[in-house]
Design an enzyme around this catalytic site. Structure first.
Site, PDB file in Angstrom:
ATOM      1  CD  GLU A  17      -2.700  -1.416   2.561  1.00 29.09           C
ATOM      2  OE1 GLU A  17      -3.594  -0.342   2.857  1.00 29.09           O
ATOM      3  OE2 GLU A  17      -2.474  -2.431   3.180  1.00 29.09           O
ATOM      4  CB  SER A 141      -5.733  -0.595   0.482  1.00 30.04           C
ATOM      5  OG  SER A 141      -5.571   0.521   1.203  1.00 30.04           O
ATOM      6  CE1 TYR A 208      -6.875   4.250  -1.819  1.00 30.28           C
ATOM      7  CE2 TYR A 208      -6.886   1.808  -2.353  1.00 30.28           C
ATOM      8  CZ  TYR A 208      -6.844   2.976  -1.493  1.00 30.28           C
ATOM      9  OH  TYR A 208      -6.638   2.582  -0.318  1.00 30.28           O
ATOM     10  NE  ARG A 247     -12.717   3.090   6.738  1.00 32.84           N
ATOM     11  CZ  ARG A 247     -11.882   2.925   5.768  1.00 32.84           C
ATOM     12  NH1 ARG A 247     -10.525   3.709   5.383  1.00 32.84           N
ATOM     13  NH2 ARG A 247     -11.864   1.577   5.154  1.00 32.84           N
ATOM     14  CG  ASP A 249     -14.223  -0.680   6.464  1.00 37.59           C
ATOM     15  OD1 ASP A 249     -14.474   0.498   6.522  1.00 37.59           O
ATOM     16  OD2 ASP A 249     -13.250  -0.858   5.640  1.00 37.59           O
ATOM     17  CD  GLU A 261     -10.681  -4.527   6.508  1.00 44.64           C
ATOM     18  OE1 GLU A 261      -9.406  -4.170   6.730  1.00 44.64           O
ATOM     19  OE2 GLU A 261     -10.769  -5.069   5.146  1.00 44.64           O
ATOM     20  CG  ASN A 263      -9.806  -0.184   8.009  1.00 45.02           C
ATOM     21  OD1 ASN A 263      -9.140  -0.612   7.130  1.00 45.02           O
ATOM     22  ND2 ASN A 263     -11.210  -0.025   7.955  1.00 45.02           N
ATOM     23  N   GLY A 267      -7.094   5.689   5.471  1.00 40.58           N
ATOM     24  CA  GLY A 267      -6.596   6.711   4.486  1.00 40.58           C
ATOM     25  C   GLY A 267      -6.882   8.091   5.020  1.00 40.58           C
TER      26      GLY A 267
END
Length: 312
Positions: A17, A141, A208, A247, A249, A261, A263, A267
């Protein structure tokens, strides 16, 4: 605004990443410099920690291996440096999707059914239903993420995902709305809904590629469902022992949320999902970056005081 600081922003690194991390790091650096902080960019591309003296704190804009797996956090603690985000153990647990899911289950938190595979010749696990999600246990990611509908796709997916480790996570595919919940301190942010265009999966390309995905914040959910998703996200964050920010998800299937998951270093560009969520509650990007640094310094101070009290 906080006092002026000397801040090292770690970005890039040796992981898959790297390019995403560089974007986060440059955005964070610009934001902190705009507030008058002295900022130094540090790229541990060889996985070696090199932080100069007289740094007040380290902003971790790393993603993936040597960033989210707890390794750099341990190294920074050995140097006695404040750093943003969660500690070594919670970072390791969150980065390890299998360890995370086991903790979610222990805590009674909903997560898709799963199996693990250690053999490239393994048969397709029919007990999980038709469509499957195949992913590396330790990547972020959406690196290595595959959606599998049949035996041919299964074999192709295994061939790719085993490149990232000796064990593969296979999850039941849940059709639903993709949501992410930001955490900032003890506050749960407005929910972001993620809708890949053309009804595609939210994979690395859609994350992305500009214009490939539509984001809505706050998500169009009723109050009860919003509160339920936020509650489960915060419980998952706390179950892993995470700190400061992150964060979470989820997939929402007929108002039933399932955890995917956590994070710990999401980002951090001005258009990333956590900044999008905090902006919806009135916290701009530069202010968010500044808060993260001040929170890191405060937590480090509290931790140092606890250690001194323990010794005395």
């Amino acid at each position: 605004m906080s006092q002026k600081r000397h801040i090292a922003v770690m970005m890039g690194g040796p992981s898959a990443e790297r390019e995403v991390s560089l974007k986060s790091g440059h955005a964070v650096s610009q934001a902190l410099e705009s507030l008058g902080h002295q900022v130094l960019s540090v790229d541990p591309k060889d996985g070696v920690l090199q932080i100069p003296e007289a740094v007040d704190a380290v902003f971790l804009a790393l993603h993936g291996t040597y960033g989210e797996d707890g390794e750099v956090q341990l190294a920074l603690e050995s140097r006695g440096l404040p750093y943003t985000g969660s500690g070594p153990e919670s970072s390791r647990l969150a980065f390890d999707k299998l360890a995370s899911k086991r903790i979610f289950l222990e805590q009674g938190l909903p997560t898709p059914d799963f199996v693990t595979v250690v053999n490239k010749e393994a048969n397709l696990p029919s007990e999980l239903g038709g469509k499957l999600v195949v992913k590396p246990i330790c990547q972020g990611s959406s690196v290595g993420l595959h959606f599998v509908n049949d035996e041919v796709e299964w074999q192709d997916a295994l061939g790719e995902v085993f490149k990232y480790g000796s064990e593969v996570l296979v999850e039941q595919y849940i059709q639903g709305r993709e949501l992410t919940v930001g955490i900032m301190g003890e506050r749960v942010c407005p929910i972001v809904e993620i809708r890949p265009n053309n009804e595609a999966a939210y994979d690395y390309e859609h994350k992305y590629t500009a214009g490939a995905t539509t984001y809505t914040c706050p998500a169009a959910l009723d109050e009860a469902t919003t509160r339920l998703c936020q509650k489960i996200a915060l419980e998952a964050f706390n179950a892993l022992g995470c700190e400061s920010y992150g964060r979470v998800d989820l997939i929402l299937d007929n108002n039933h949320p399932f955890l995917l998951e956590v994070n710990t270093l999401p980002g951090m560009t001005a258009t990333s999902l956590l900044p999008m969520a905090t902006a919806a509650q009135g916290t701009g990007f530069a202010e968010l970056c500044d808060w993260m640094i001040e929170d890191a310094i405060l937590r480090h101070s509290h931790h140092s005081h606890r250690q001194q009290n323990t010794r005395s």
